[in-house]
Scaffold this motif. Structure first.
Motif, PDB file in Angstrom:
ATOM      1  N   CYS A  36       0.849  -1.191   0.000  1.00  0.00           N
ATOM      2  CA  CYS A  36       0.000   0.000   0.000  1.00  0.00           C
ATOM      3  C   CYS A  36       0.888   1.246   0.000  1.00  0.00           C
ATOM      4  O   CYS A  36       1.768   1.375   0.847  1.00  0.00           O
ATOM      5  CB  CYS A  36      -0.893  -0.035   1.233  1.00  0.00           C
ATOM      6  SG  CYS A  36      -1.869   1.454   1.472  1.00  0.00           S
ATOM      7  N   CYS A  39       0.210   3.373   3.546  1.00  0.00           N
ATOM      8  CA  CYS A  39       0.659   2.946   4.877  1.00  0.00           C
ATOM      9  C   CYS A  39       1.849   1.991   4.802  1.00  0.00           C
ATOM     10  O   CYS A  39       2.395   1.593   5.821  1.00  0.00           O
ATOM     11  CB  CYS A  39      -0.490   2.305   5.657  1.00  0.00           C
ATOM     12  SG  CYS A  39      -0.954   0.671   5.050  1.00  0.00           S
ATOM     13  N   HIS A  81      -4.653  -0.067   0.063  1.00  0.00           N
ATOM     14  CA  HIS A  81      -5.709  -0.789   0.765  1.00  0.00           C
ATOM     15  C   HIS A  81      -7.038  -0.090   0.504  1.00  0.00           C
ATOM     16  O   HIS A  81      -7.093   1.142   0.417  1.00  0.00           O
ATOM     17  CB  HIS A  81      -5.467  -0.754   2.280  1.00  0.00           C
ATOM     18  CG  HIS A  81      -4.340  -1.612   2.747  1.00  0.00           C
ATOM     19  ND1 HIS A  81      -3.249  -1.096   3.391  1.00  0.00           N
ATOM     20  CD2 HIS A  81      -4.143  -2.948   2.670  1.00  0.00           C
ATOM     21  CE1 HIS A  81      -2.420  -2.099   3.695  1.00  0.00           C
ATOM     22  NE2 HIS A  81      -2.930  -3.210   3.268  1.00  0.00           N
ATOM     23  N   CYS A  84      -7.356   2.383   3.396  1.00  0.00           N
ATOM     24  CA  CYS A  84      -6.495   3.568   3.313  1.00  0.00           C
ATOM     25  C   CYS A  84      -6.997   4.518   2.234  1.00  0.00           C
ATOM     26  O   CYS A  84      -7.028   5.730   2.425  1.00  0.00           O
ATOM     27  CB  CYS A  84      -5.067   3.156   3.003  1.00  0.00           C
ATOM     28  SG  CYS A  84      -4.298   2.236   4.333  1.00  0.00           S
TER      29      CYS A  84
HETATM   30 ZN   LIG Z   1      -2.658   0.866   3.517  1.00  0.00          ZN
END
Ligand SMILES: [Zn+2]
Length: 106
Positions: A36, A39, A81, A84
């Protein structure tokens, strides 16, 4: 009129991007490239895209809202994600979007 592109071409690009991430994730040498971008942890490529908080979504580095011309440019695609991407947001993101795979930003 919506700036979003719901063409079959965009659908194909998203599918290819997911498959690319899945390939990268499967190889320890390239796994970090499939993380991702928000993050920097692993994405669950076993889940169908957009179906769980850890599942894959295509995030646009330059938001489509501001750069509609880049929405189908693979250079603007980032692995992210679902969660996210949703919390990063850009405009309205449905908090209960898990049951709706075709959320507004999709
Ligand atoms: Zn993420």
């Amino acid at each position: 009129m919506s700036k979003r592109n719901h063409s079959s071409r965009m659908h194909r690009l998203r599918t290819e991007f997911f498959e690319e991430g899945k390939r990268l994730d499967a190889d320890p040498d390239t796994q970090h490239l499939a993380d991702c971008h928000l993050c920097h942890t692993r994405i669950d490529y076993d889940a169908e895209p957009g179906t769980t908080p850890d599942s894959h979504t295509l995030d646009h580095y330059f938001p489509v809202e501001d750069y509609p011309e880049l929405q189908d440019d693979p250079d603007n695609f980032r692995h992210a994600h679902f969660n996210c991407n949703s919390s990063r947001g850009k405009g309205d993101v449905n908090e209960n979007g898990l049951g709706e795979p075709m959320a507004a930003w999709w």
